[in-house]
Structure formats: structure tokens, C-alpha cells
Motif scaffolding. Structure first.
Motif, PDB file in Angstrom:
ATOM      1  N   ALA A 224       1.061  -1.684   0.055  1.00 14.12           N
ATOM      2  CA  ALA A 224       0.014  -0.180   0.128  1.00 14.12           C
ATOM      3  C   ALA A 224       1.135   1.250   0.262  1.00 14.12           C
ATOM      4  O   ALA A 224       0.388   2.184  -0.759  1.00 14.12           O
ATOM      5  CB  ALA A 224      -0.796   0.148   1.049  1.00 14.12           C
ATOM      6  N   LEU A 225       1.919   0.975   0.380  1.00  9.62           N
ATOM      7  CA  LEU A 225       2.490   2.575   0.539  1.00  9.62           C
ATOM      8  C   LEU A 225       3.552   2.952  -0.954  1.00  9.62           C
ATOM      9  O   LEU A 225       3.929   3.802  -0.852  1.00  9.62           O
ATOM     10  CB  LEU A 225       4.344   2.394   1.463  1.00  9.62           C
ATOM     11  CG  LEU A 225       3.904   1.977   2.182  1.00  9.62           C
ATOM     12  CD1 LEU A 225       5.556   1.509   3.802  1.00  9.62           C
ATOM     13  CD2 LEU A 225       3.321   3.359   3.532  1.00  9.62           C
ATOM     14  N   GLY A 226       3.347   2.080  -2.115  1.00  5.81           N
ATOM     15  CA  GLY A 226       3.584   2.468  -3.180  1.00  5.81           C
ATOM     16  C   GLY A 226       2.930   3.241  -3.734  1.00  5.81           C
ATOM     17  O   GLY A 226       3.232   3.791  -4.822  1.00  5.81           O
ATOM     18  N   VAL A 227       1.716   3.596  -3.194  1.00  9.10           N
ATOM     19  CA  VAL A 227       0.044   4.580  -3.595  1.00  9.10           C
ATOM     20  C   VAL A 227       0.685   6.148  -2.715  1.00  9.10           C
ATOM     21  O   VAL A 227       0.848   7.087  -3.951  1.00  9.10           O
ATOM     22  CB  VAL A 227      -0.225   4.644  -2.824  1.00  9.10           C
ATOM     23  CG1 VAL A 227      -1.238   2.961  -3.388  1.00  9.10           C
ATOM     24  CG2 VAL A 227      -0.536   4.277  -1.616  1.00  9.10           C
ATOM     25  N   LEU A 228       1.983   6.372  -2.498  1.00 10.73           N
ATOM     26  CA  LEU A 228       2.251   7.035  -1.974  1.00 10.73           C
ATOM     27  C   LEU A 228       3.239   8.423  -2.653  1.00 10.73           C
ATOM     28  O   LEU A 228       4.974   7.359  -3.100  1.00 10.73           O
ATOM     29  CB  LEU A 228       2.506   7.445  -0.206  1.00 10.73           C
ATOM     30  CG  LEU A 228       2.166   6.736   0.825  1.00 10.73           C
ATOM     31  CD1 LEU A 228       2.448   6.421   1.695  1.00 10.73           C
ATOM     32  CD2 LEU A 228       0.417   7.628   0.329  1.00 10.73           C
ATOM     33  N   GLU A 230       7.042  10.717  -2.780  1.00  2.00           N
ATOM     34  CA  GLU A 230       8.396  10.388  -1.827  1.00  2.00           C
ATOM     35  C   GLU A 230       8.045  11.234  -0.703  1.00  2.00           C
ATOM     36  O   GLU A 230       8.438  10.781   0.702  1.00  2.00           O
ATOM     37  CB  GLU A 230       9.230  10.695  -3.430  1.00  2.00           C
ATOM     38  CG  GLU A 230      10.704  10.597  -2.145  1.00  2.00           C
ATOM     39  CD  GLU A 230      11.554  12.022  -3.270  1.00  2.00           C
ATOM     40  OE1 GLU A 230      12.964  11.765  -2.279  1.00  2.00           O
ATOM     41  OE2 GLU A 230      11.576  12.097  -4.177  1.00  2.00           O
ATOM     42  N   ARG A 231       7.864  12.548  -0.477  1.00  2.00           N
ATOM     43  CA  ARG A 231       7.161  13.623   0.683  1.00  2.00           C
ATOM     44  C   ARG A 231       6.486  12.965   1.354  1.00  2.00           C
ATOM     45  O   ARG A 231       6.866  12.699   2.349  1.00  2.00           O
ATOM     46  CB  ARG A 231       7.116  14.503  -0.363  1.00  2.00           C
ATOM     47  CG  ARG A 231       7.069  15.615   1.353  1.00  2.00           C
ATOM     48  CD  ARG A 231       6.852  17.203   0.850  1.00  2.00           C
ATOM     49  NE  ARG A 231       5.558  17.542  -0.108  1.00  2.00           N
ATOM     50  CZ  ARG A 231       5.532  18.723  -0.212  1.00  2.00           C
ATOM     51  NH1 ARG A 231       6.639  19.742   0.045  1.00  2.00           N
ATOM     52  NH2 ARG A 231       4.478  18.916  -0.475  1.00  2.00           N
ATOM     53  N   GLU A 232       5.421  12.239   0.617  1.00  2.37           N
ATOM     54  CA  GLU A 232       4.002  11.297   1.762  1.00  2.37           C
ATOM     55  C   GLU A 232       5.061  10.351   2.715  1.00  2.37           C
ATOM     56  O   GLU A 232       4.548  10.086   3.368  1.00  2.37           O
ATOM     57  CB  GLU A 232       3.061  11.394   0.771  1.00  2.37           C
ATOM     58  CG  GLU A 232       2.253  12.529   0.524  1.00  2.37           C
ATOM     59  CD  GLU A 232       1.415  11.600  -0.554  1.00  2.37           C
ATOM     60  OE1 GLU A 232       0.509  12.101  -0.736  1.00  2.37           O
ATOM     61  OE2 GLU A 232       1.154  10.364  -0.562  1.00  2.37           O
ATOM     62  N   VAL A 236       5.501   9.821   6.318  1.00  2.00           N
ATOM     63  CA  VAL A 236       4.593   8.381   6.444  1.00  2.00           C
ATOM     64  C   VAL A 236       5.377   7.693   7.983  1.00  2.00           C
ATOM     65  O   VAL A 236       6.073   6.600   8.920  1.00  2.00           O
ATOM     66  CB  VAL A 236       3.915   7.859   6.476  1.00  2.00           C
ATOM     67  CG1 VAL A 236       3.698   6.126   6.342  1.00  2.00           C
ATOM     68  CG2 VAL A 236       3.021   9.054   5.763  1.00  2.00           C
ATOM     69  N   SER A 237       6.728   7.567   6.780  1.00  2.00           N
ATOM     70  CA  SER A 237       7.725   6.260   7.508  1.00  2.00           C
ATOM     71  C   SER A 237       8.645   6.879   8.672  1.00  2.00           C
ATOM     72  O   SER A 237       8.588   6.352   9.957  1.00  2.00           O
ATOM     73  CB  SER A 237       8.426   6.496   6.647  1.00  2.00           C
ATOM     74  OG  SER A 237       8.247   5.572   4.910  1.00  2.00           O
ATOM     75  N   GLU A 238       8.765   8.067   8.933  1.00  2.00           N
ATOM     76  CA  GLU A 238       9.218   8.934  10.010  1.00  2.00           C
ATOM     77  C   GLU A 238       8.779   9.428  11.102  1.00  2.00           C
ATOM     78  O   GLU A 238       9.072   9.163  11.980  1.00  2.00           O
ATOM     79  CB  GLU A 238       9.994  10.054   9.681  1.00  2.00           C
ATOM     80  CG  GLU A 238      11.685   9.751   8.734  1.00  2.00           C
ATOM     81  CD  GLU A 238      12.260  10.678   8.489  1.00  2.00           C
ATOM     82  OE1 GLU A 238      12.692  11.765   9.543  1.00  2.00           O
ATOM     83  OE2 GLU A 238      13.083  11.213   7.646  1.00  2.00           O
TER      84      GLU A 238
END
Length: 289
Positions: A224-228, A230-232, A236-238
């Protein structure tokens, strides 16, 4: 034909037959042992006081341990006393040794009386060794007490909490029970007491099932993270996917935007993730917030 005398009786007789030492003899032997490590002097000094060991060990015979073991431990205390005794002080060796003998015997009882270690503090030790005597004294006579009144009286006399008295009394009254003892010894059952202990830990199949589900959700989230963009993805990751999530302010400084803008991007990114996961895997609804 006379019955043979047991080794224990021979030992007791020999101890009782050992000659007493005068103060001068005791002092001389102690000096020879301290200054010259004269083993003959040590042997004479300790042999003359073995009757003291036997007498002190006999006071603890009601704890159900072997009298021979108690005497042996008392002898260890006697040797410790001989190693530490200062003959130049105006103290008889028997007075000094009594403390070490008693301490050694009591420590042996505490280590072996029960499979459950107890009585580690000085107060608990005093309660362990004096409870029977105080209970017998207060439970007889014209003003005999029992139950909680008895515990309160003993607690006041020894300066401890009545709950500690009740707990120690229960330990002294009930023998240890092994968890490996069959529940019904005469029934031929193979079930031990430990088989009926209830564990609060999850069952093995629940643990494995949880690990499988967790791994499945990690894969779903990774997809699902593939829909974000680079900045998003960075926000979300950090913010959500690290042990110590970054603050809005620190991320804003890194990206050159305000912390309010970071919050807006985060909300939008999480909504995109939720929509994607709900569409592909409805069972995971609510797992990402």
C-alpha cells in the motif's frame, strides 16, 4: 551379646568426655592457633567445645532435620569462631563461639527446612525461630489467645506486621507439596499437580497464528505504501514506522515547510493508505490510523 554402639553415640560420648579447659589453657591454645596455625591446638580447643555444639544443636531438633546434620553445621560454626577469635580480648571462647555455632545451625535450617527459600531478613529469621515458642506461650494460661488476636499479640511482641506472622505460621504448619505429585496417588493416574496449573500465556497455535497475521499485514502495508509520493512516504515512515517517531517540527525543518503543512500531508497520506488497504484487504480496516 551386647548391641553395638552407634557412631553417633560414640561421638557424643567422646565429646562429653573431653576435658574442660581453664581460661589459661584456652588462651594458650587460641594464641598457638592464631600465631602459628598449630593444628593440634585447634583440635584441642574445638574438641573441648563440642559439647557446646551438641547442646546448641539440640535446641533446634523440632524443625525435623537430622540431628547429626545440625551438629555438623554447628561444628562448621565452631571452626569459624576459632578462625576469628581474638584471645587477647577478655572474652571466653565459649561465649564468642556460641554466636557462630547458633548462626551456622540456623542458616542450615533456613536452607534445608523448605524447598521454598524464606526468612532472608533478620526480622523474618527471628520470626521463623521464635514463632512456635511465642505461640505456645500465648495460647496457654488464663488469658489464652487464638486466631487473629494471637497473631496481633505476637506481632506486637516482635515488632512485625500481623500479616507476616500469619504467613509464617501457615508456612510452619503446612508441609511443602511437589508439583510432580500425582493428583490421585492411588488411582494410577499419570496426571501431576502441575498439569492443572493455568498459564496466562497464549497457546502455541495462537502465537504462530499471530506471527503469520503480523507478517501478512506487513506485506499488505508495504504494497500500500507504493501509492504514496516521495514526500508522503518520508513523512509517514519517519512519523509512524519508526520506534521513536519524528516530530512535526523536525520534519518541517528537513523538508523546508511548516509543521502544519507536514500534518496536512500526513493526514492525506494516511487516508490514501486506508483507502487502498480497504479496497484490497477489507479485514485490515482500522489497523492503520
Amino acid at each position: 551379646m551386647q548391641n553395638p554402639v552407634s557412631p553417633r553415640r560414640k561421638f557424643v560420648r567422646a565429646a562429653m568426655a573431653a576435658p574442660y579447659l581453664t581460661r589459661e589453657e584456652e588462651h594458650e591454645l587460641a594464641v598457638r592457633w592464631r600465631d602459628h596455625q598449630d593444628t593440634d591446638a585447634l583440635d584441642r580447643l574445638t574438641t573441648a567445645h563440642m559439647r557446646l555444639v551438641i547442646a546448641l544443636a539440640a535446641k533446634f531438633r523440632y524443625f525435623g532435620l537430622s540431628q547429626s546434620d545440625l551438629v555438623q553445621e554447628g561444628h562448621v560454626g565452631l571452626l569459624e569462631a576459632a578462625a576469628r577469635f581474638d584471645p587477647d580480648r577478655e572474652v571466653r571462647f565459649s561465649t564468642y563461639a556460641s554466636w557462630w555455632i547458633r548462626a551456622s545451625v540456623q542458616d542450615f535450617i533456613l536452607r534445608n527446612w523448605s524447598i521454598v527459600r524464606g526468612g532472608t531478613s533478620s526480622t523474618q529469621k527471628a520470626l521463623f525461630f521464635n514463632l512456635r515458642r511465642l505461640r505456645a506461650k500465648l495460647a496457654t494460661g488464663t488469658e489464652a489467645k487464638s486466631g487473629q488476636a494471637l497473631y496481633d499479640e505476637i506481632a506486637e511482641a516482635m515488632g512485625v506486621d500481623s500479616k507476616d506472622v500469619a504467613l509464617m505460621d501457615s508456612r510452619l504448619s503446612a508441609p511443602d507439596t511437589s508439583l510432580n505429585v500425582p493428583v490421585l496417588e492411588d488411582s494410577g493416574s499419570s496426571s501431576d499437580r502441575q498439569d492443572f496449573l493455568v498459564s496466562e500465556e497464549p497457546l502455541p497455535d495462537e502465537i504462530v497464528g499471530g506471527e503469520i497475521d503480523a507478517e501478512r499485514r506487513r506485506l499488505w502495508l508495504k504494497e500500500a505504501l507504493g501509492v504514496l509520493n516521495e514526500r508522503e512516504l518520508k513523512i509517514v515512515s519517519e512519523r509512524r514506522l519508526t520506534e521513536n517517531g519524528a516530530t512535526l517540527e523536525s520534519l518541517g525543518e528537513k523538508l523546508g515547510i511548516s509543521k502544519e503543512r507536514v500534518r496536512q500531508i500526513e493526514v492525506r497520506a494516511l487516508e490514501k493508505l486506508r483507502t487502498t488497504l480497504m479496497a484490497d484487504h477489507p479485514a485490515i480496516v482500522g489497523s492503520v490510523s
